[in-house]
Design an enzyme around this catalytic site. Structure first.
Site, PDB file in Angstrom:
ATOM      1  N   TYR A   1     -38.347 132.809-145.701  1.00  0.00           N
ATOM      2  CA  TYR A   1     -38.882 131.447-145.745  1.00  0.00           C
ATOM      3  C   TYR A   1     -38.104 130.583-146.714  1.00  0.00           C
ATOM      4  O   TYR A   1     -37.283 131.080-147.498  1.00  0.00           O
ATOM      5  CB  TYR A   1     -40.368 131.461-146.111  1.00  0.00           C
ATOM      6  CG  TYR A   1     -40.679 131.765-147.570  1.00  0.00           C
ATOM      7  CD1 TYR A   1     -40.513 133.036-148.090  1.00  0.00           C
ATOM      8  CD2 TYR A   1     -41.135 130.760-148.412  1.00  0.00           C
ATOM      9  CE1 TYR A   1     -40.800 133.293-149.424  1.00  0.00           C
ATOM     10  CE2 TYR A   1     -41.421 131.013-149.751  1.00  0.00           C
ATOM     11  CZ  TYR A   1     -41.246 132.276-150.250  1.00  0.00           C
ATOM     12  OH  TYR A   1     -41.524 132.534-151.565  1.00  0.00           O
TER      13      TYR A   1
ATOM     14  N   LYS B   1     -35.031 135.682-149.804  1.00  0.00           N
ATOM     15  CA  LYS B   1     -36.324 134.985-149.906  1.00  0.00           C
ATOM     16  C   LYS B   1     -37.247 135.453-148.779  1.00  0.00           C
ATOM     17  O   LYS B   1     -37.466 134.751-147.795  1.00  0.00           O
ATOM     18  CB  LYS B   1     -36.124 133.469-149.878  1.00  0.00           C
ATOM     19  CG  LYS B   1     -37.326 132.688-150.393  1.00  0.00           C
ATOM     20  CD  LYS B   1     -36.957 131.257-150.718  1.00  0.00           C
ATOM     21  CE  LYS B   1     -38.140 130.382-151.037  1.00  0.00           C
ATOM     22  NZ  LYS B   1     -38.868 130.747-152.257  1.00  0.00           N
TER      23      LYS B   1
ATOM     24  N   GLU C   1     -37.582 136.651-163.737  1.00  0.00           N
ATOM     25  CA  GLU C   1     -37.866 135.270-163.313  1.00  0.00           C
ATOM     26  C   GLU C   1     -39.379 135.117-163.237  1.00  0.00           C
ATOM     27  O   GLU C   1     -40.130 136.050-163.527  1.00  0.00           O
ATOM     28  CB  GLU C   1     -37.224 134.979-161.951  1.00  0.00           C
ATOM     29  CG  GLU C   1     -37.728 135.881-160.831  1.00  0.00           C
ATOM     30  CD  GLU C   1     -37.063 135.614-159.477  1.00  0.00           C
ATOM     31  OE1 GLU C   1     -36.602 134.489-159.228  1.00  0.00           O
ATOM     32  OE2 GLU C   1     -37.038 136.557-158.663  1.00  0.00           O
TER      33      GLU C   1
ATOM     34  N   LEU D   1     -34.262 135.484-157.339  1.00  0.00           N
ATOM     35  CA  LEU D   1     -33.929 134.562-156.258  1.00  0.00           C
ATOM     36  C   LEU D   1     -32.986 133.497-156.826  1.00  0.00           C
ATOM     37  O   LEU D   1     -33.272 132.922-157.873  1.00  0.00           O
ATOM     38  CB  LEU D   1     -35.203 133.886-155.738  1.00  0.00           C
ATOM     39  CG  LEU D   1     -34.936 132.990-154.527  1.00  0.00           C
ATOM     40  CD1 LEU D   1     -34.796 133.828-153.263  1.00  0.00           C
ATOM     41  CD2 LEU D   1     -36.029 131.953-154.353  1.00  0.00           C
TER      42      LEU D   1
END
Ligand code: PDD
Length: 286
Positions: free
Chosen positions: A33, A149, A182, A207
């Site tokens: 996505y 992702k 992250e 990511l």
């Protein structure tokens, strides 16, 4: 106003939009996505989002269901049909529907494409940015390809839920060596005592954020020093400033980590400046 959702070539009312029960996105998270910011009806950083989308598909060997140009049109048309001025547009592509079996289905199956756009309350978001957010550190229990992702977001869901239970708005994920990878749905940044920004380098553990990448452009333009290196939780505790970046929040100040105030406990000066200048560094399209 009824929301309109794009599903496999059709724009359908929200309540009627759906995908097959044997969609591989549903059964295996075999799906990727993108989320793009919408600002004044314009798409933010469409090119970078579509580049990353094509890369994610390639890593999973899901064919591009249509050209980048056509996907860009779907994104922009979904924004328009929903009359979103300030908000987000979400595009998901799964490998498609097939009888449940782990290996890729043989033969031609059409990827499933879903696109929806949503308004965000700009005033609420501005208030949150003015106050700054709290984050909670959590073990990073995700897989080894966080650079793709995918919709395999259960670790992020659980981390965010734990953060929310503690009154925090984001979780910062910590690897087995004590380094922050992250946020659960954002990239993590700190500012050291000398005013240098620090964020983890890209690789399989994070990511590669589009917001992160565009912020680099802003930093270079404004000659603000930054370095890509891993940093530990203890270093974050003693940072002068901290913030997260994502399409949904752009640059969002972090004022507390695990209940400890960062800097003076208010959004940092540099962070506030980067937030207000961020859109100078992006591409707009409509
Ligand atoms: N999340 N890291 C993770 C794990 C993310 O899920 C996201 C984005 C980011 C920031 O990437 P970008 O700057 O391209 O938005 C980093 C989106 C917004 C989401 O899942 O809603």
């Amino acid at each position: 106003m009824t929301r309109v959702v794009y599903v496999n070539g059709q724009y359908l009312p929200y309540g009627q939009a759906g995908v097959h029960v044997e969609d591989r996105g549903f059964q295996f998270a075999d799906s990727i996505y993108e989320v793009c910011e919408v600002d004044q009806g314009r798409l933010v950083d469409e090119t970078r989002h579509l580049e990353r989308l094509e890369r994610s598909l390639g890593e999973l060997r899901i064919p591009m269901p249509m050209s980048r140009r056509a996907l860009g049109h779907v994104l922009r048309e979904t924004v328009k049909r929903n009359r979103v001025q300030t908000g987000l547009v979400y595009l998901q592509i799964s490998r498609g529907a097939a009888p449940r079996d782990f290996p890729f289905p043989t033969g031609d199956i059409a990827p499933t494409i879903v696109c929806l756009a949503r308004r965000v309350d700009g005033a609420k978001r501005a208030a949150r940015a003015a106050a700054g957010i709290a984050v909670k550190t959590m073990p990073d229990i995700r897989w080894g390809r966080c650079d793709i992702k995918t919709v395999m977001l259960l670790p992020a869901v659980l981390a965010k839920e734990a953060a929310a239970a503690d009154g925090a708005q984001e979780a910062w994920l910590v690897d087995s060596e004590g380094f922050i990878t992250e946020g659960a749905s954002s990239n993590a940044w700190i500012v050291d005592a000398s005013g240098t920004l620090i964020t983890r380098p890209t690789g399989n553990a994070i990511l590669p954020g589009v917001t992160r990448r565009s912020l680099f452009d802003l930093l270079m333009g404004e000659k603000i020093p930054f370095t890509e290196r891993p940093f530990r939780v203890e270093e974050a505790f003693s940072a002068r400033e901290a913030f997260i970046t994502s399409a949904s929040g752009t640059v969002m100040p972090v004022v507390a980590i695990d209940g400890r105030p960062i800097g003076n406990g208010h959004p940092g000066e540099l962070t506030r400046r980067l937030r207000s200048n961020f859109h100078q560094a992006v591409e707009f399209s409509r």
